[in-house]
Scaffold this motif. Structure first.
Motif, short mmCIF file in Angstrom:
data_model
loop_
_atom_site.label_atom_id
_atom_site.label_comp_id
_atom_site.label_asym_id
_atom_site.label_seq_id
_atom_site.Cartn_x
_atom_site.Cartn_y
_atom_site.Cartn_z
N ASP A 8 -46.39 13.37 -20.18
CA ASP A 8 -47.37 12.29 -20.71
C ASP A 8 -47.21 12.52 -22.08
N ALA A 9 -47.83 13.67 -22.57
CA ALA A 9 -48.16 14.25 -23.75
C ALA A 9 -46.72 14.23 -24.48
N LEU A 11 -44.24 12.23 -24.07
CA LEU A 11 -43.60 10.78 -24.12
C LEU A 11 -44.59 10.04 -25.35
N SER A 12 -45.95 10.66 -25.34
CA SER A 12 -46.78 10.10 -26.35
C SER A 12 -46.19 10.50 -27.77
N LEU A 13 -46.17 11.72 -27.81
CA LEU A 13 -45.31 12.24 -28.99
C LEU A 13 -44.14 11.69 -29.32
N LEU A 15 -43.19 8.84 -28.82
CA LEU A 15 -43.45 7.30 -29.47
C LEU A 15 -44.09 7.41 -30.65
N ARG A 16 -44.87 8.16 -31.06
CA ARG A 16 -45.21 8.58 -32.11
C ARG A 16 -44.24 8.83 -33.51
N ARG A 19 -42.29 5.77 -34.20
CA ARG A 19 -42.93 4.81 -35.15
C ARG A 19 -42.90 5.08 -36.48
#
Length: 79
Positions: A8-9, A11-13, A15-16, A19
């Motif tokens: 999850d971490a 994936l979050s990274l 996605l950032r 962006r």
């Protein structure tokens, strides 16, 4: 109980980073539209940004893999 999930971490990274890459790409396209001459179009800088983005994504993927392996190894320890 919520446990830290490296996937999850990661994936979050990712996605950032995506962006940020999108923002840089949009800015680069806007700069190219405002260029006065062919030499100032920014094709090199756009290519550079794409290459850097690819390297960053590769590095993030490697970090996520390493984090997953370290977490798995740590969870396997018996105290």
């Amino acid at each position: 109980m919520n446990r830290y999930n490296p996937a999850d971490a990661a994936l979050s990274l990712l996605l950032r980073v995506r962006r940020i890459v999108d923002t840089i790409t949009e800015w680069s396209a806007e700069q190219a539209e405002h260029a006065d001459t062919e030499a100032e179009r920014g094709s090199y800088s756009t290519e550079f940004i794409v290459v850097v983005a690819a390297v960053v994504l590769f590095a993030v993927a490697v970090i996520a893999i390493i984090a997953k392996k370290v977490t798995d190894k740590a969870n396997g320890l018996n105290f």
